[in-house]
Design a protein around this motif. Structure first.
Motif, PDB file in Angstrom:
ATOM      1  N   LEU A   8       0.893  -1.180  -0.046  1.00 27.11           N
ATOM      2  CA  LEU A   8       0.139   0.003  -0.059  1.00 27.11           C
ATOM      3  C   LEU A   8       0.930   1.400  -0.001  1.00 27.11           C
ATOM      4  O   LEU A   8       0.632   2.320  -0.636  1.00 27.11           O
ATOM      5  CB  LEU A   8      -0.911   0.004   1.112  1.00 27.11           C
ATOM      6  CG  LEU A   8      -2.067  -1.116   1.037  1.00 27.11           C
ATOM      7  CD1 LEU A   8      -2.623  -1.241   2.402  1.00 27.11           C
ATOM      8  CD2 LEU A   8      -3.322  -0.359   0.026  1.00 27.11           C
ATOM      9  N   ARG A  11       2.310   1.963  -3.378  1.00 25.64           N
ATOM     10  CA  ARG A  11       1.081   2.211  -4.309  1.00 25.64           C
ATOM     11  C   ARG A  11       0.839   3.755  -4.014  1.00 25.64           C
ATOM     12  O   ARG A  11       0.681   4.634  -4.986  1.00 25.64           O
ATOM     13  CB  ARG A  11      -0.092   1.634  -4.027  1.00 25.64           C
ATOM     14  CG  ARG A  11      -0.168   0.164  -4.626  1.00 25.64           C
ATOM     15  CD  ARG A  11      -1.448  -0.552  -4.310  1.00 25.64           C
ATOM     16  NE  ARG A  11      -1.372  -1.904  -4.920  1.00 25.64           N
ATOM     17  CZ  ARG A  11      -1.584  -2.562  -6.013  1.00 25.64           C
ATOM     18  NH1 ARG A  11      -2.255  -1.588  -6.756  1.00 25.64           N
ATOM     19  NH2 ARG A  11      -1.742  -3.565  -6.165  1.00 25.64           N
ATOM     20  N   TYR A  37      -5.416   9.215  -3.829  1.00 26.65           N
ATOM     21  CA  TYR A  37      -5.055   7.661  -3.736  1.00 26.65           C
ATOM     22  C   TYR A  37      -4.025   7.577  -2.995  1.00 26.65           C
ATOM     23  O   TYR A  37      -3.840   6.661  -2.170  1.00 26.65           O
ATOM     24  CB  TYR A  37      -4.999   6.812  -5.048  1.00 26.65           C
ATOM     25  CG  TYR A  37      -6.424   6.740  -5.430  1.00 26.65           C
ATOM     26  CD1 TYR A  37      -7.207   5.488  -4.861  1.00 26.65           C
ATOM     27  CD2 TYR A  37      -7.375   7.383  -6.328  1.00 26.65           C
ATOM     28  CE1 TYR A  37      -8.425   4.937  -5.102  1.00 26.65           C
ATOM     29  CE2 TYR A  37      -8.576   6.959  -6.521  1.00 26.65           C
ATOM     30  CZ  TYR A  37      -9.006   5.717  -6.189  1.00 26.65           C
ATOM     31  OH  TYR A  37     -10.283   5.167  -6.393  1.00 26.65           O
ATOM     32  N   TYR A  41      -4.302   5.341   0.137  1.00 28.33           N
ATOM     33  CA  TYR A  41      -3.374   4.029   0.438  1.00 28.33           C
ATOM     34  C   TYR A  41      -2.712   3.847   1.852  1.00 28.33           C
ATOM     35  O   TYR A  41      -2.617   3.114   2.416  1.00 28.33           O
ATOM     36  CB  TYR A  41      -2.560   3.838  -0.632  1.00 28.33           C
ATOM     37  CG  TYR A  41      -3.090   3.594  -1.899  1.00 28.33           C
ATOM     38  CD1 TYR A  41      -4.157   2.432  -2.259  1.00 28.33           C
ATOM     39  CD2 TYR A  41      -2.413   4.265  -3.194  1.00 28.33           C
ATOM     40  CE1 TYR A  41      -4.636   2.208  -3.337  1.00 28.33           C
ATOM     41  CE2 TYR A  41      -3.031   3.815  -4.348  1.00 28.33           C
ATOM     42  CZ  TYR A  41      -4.062   2.841  -4.418  1.00 28.33           C
ATOM     43  OH  TYR A  41      -4.813   2.510  -5.644  1.00 28.33           O
ATOM     44  N   ARG A  44      -4.972   3.448   4.421  1.00 33.18           N
ATOM     45  CA  ARG A  44      -5.388   1.829   4.620  1.00 33.18           C
ATOM     46  C   ARG A  44      -4.322   1.214   5.137  1.00 33.18           C
ATOM     47  O   ARG A  44      -4.366   0.337   6.109  1.00 33.18           O
ATOM     48  CB  ARG A  44      -5.805   1.262   3.220  1.00 33.18           C
ATOM     49  CG  ARG A  44      -7.122   1.516   2.658  1.00 33.18           C
ATOM     50  CD  ARG A  44      -7.434   1.099   1.400  1.00 33.18           C
ATOM     51  NE  ARG A  44      -7.125  -0.503   1.614  1.00 33.18           N
ATOM     52  CZ  ARG A  44      -6.919  -1.381   0.220  1.00 33.18           C
ATOM     53  NH1 ARG A  44      -6.576  -0.844  -0.744  1.00 33.18           N
ATOM     54  NH2 ARG A  44      -6.764  -2.498   0.662  1.00 33.18           N
TER      55      ARG A  44
END
Length: 126
Positions: A8, A11, A37, A41, A44
């Motif tokens: 993550l 990313r 994003y 990420y 998360r």
């Protein structure tokens, strides 16, 4: 950091790099989306440190606010920035012919997502 968290964060780094390139090319709507994003990420990955996850964007943002920002584990303002980033992403992705993100939106979000990523990396290193 677990392999899933590392993925993550990788990313997130790629998304931030893409946001910078897209902003340089005056593709502000897409740049804003990539910055969002990057933050998403990171959120998360941070939630996984508490064994929390959600299948939706709104759920992730809510859990992040409740368990990380409001709980004092991470700065409260980055939760607000994540909420604002999602709003701008939606504007850029779905806003229609007269609704676009500006150069300033893209630049601010790039800076915020870079800071968000740094804070998340420090949190995950604990």
């Amino acid at each position: 950091m677990t392999p899933e968290q590392q993925d993550l964060m990788d990313r997130a780094e790629q998304s931030l790099q893409a946001a910078r390139i897209l902003a340089d090319e005056a593709l502000f709507d897409v740049s804003v989306s990539r910055s969002y994003y990057a933050m998403f990420y990171c959120a998360r990955a941070s939630l996984l440190a508490l064994n929390l996850s959600s299948k939706s964007h709104s759920g992730t943002i809510s859990l992040f606010g409740q368990h990380l920002a409001a709980a004092g584990r991470l700065p409260i303002e980055i939760h607000r920035q994540l909420i604002d980033a999602e709003r701008l992403r939606i504007l850029g992705d779905y806003g229609g012919a007269n609704s676009h993100c500006s150069q300033q939106d893209a630049q601010v979000l790039i800076a915020q997502s870079a800071r968000f990523m740094q804070i998340a990396m420090e949190f995950l290193a604990q």
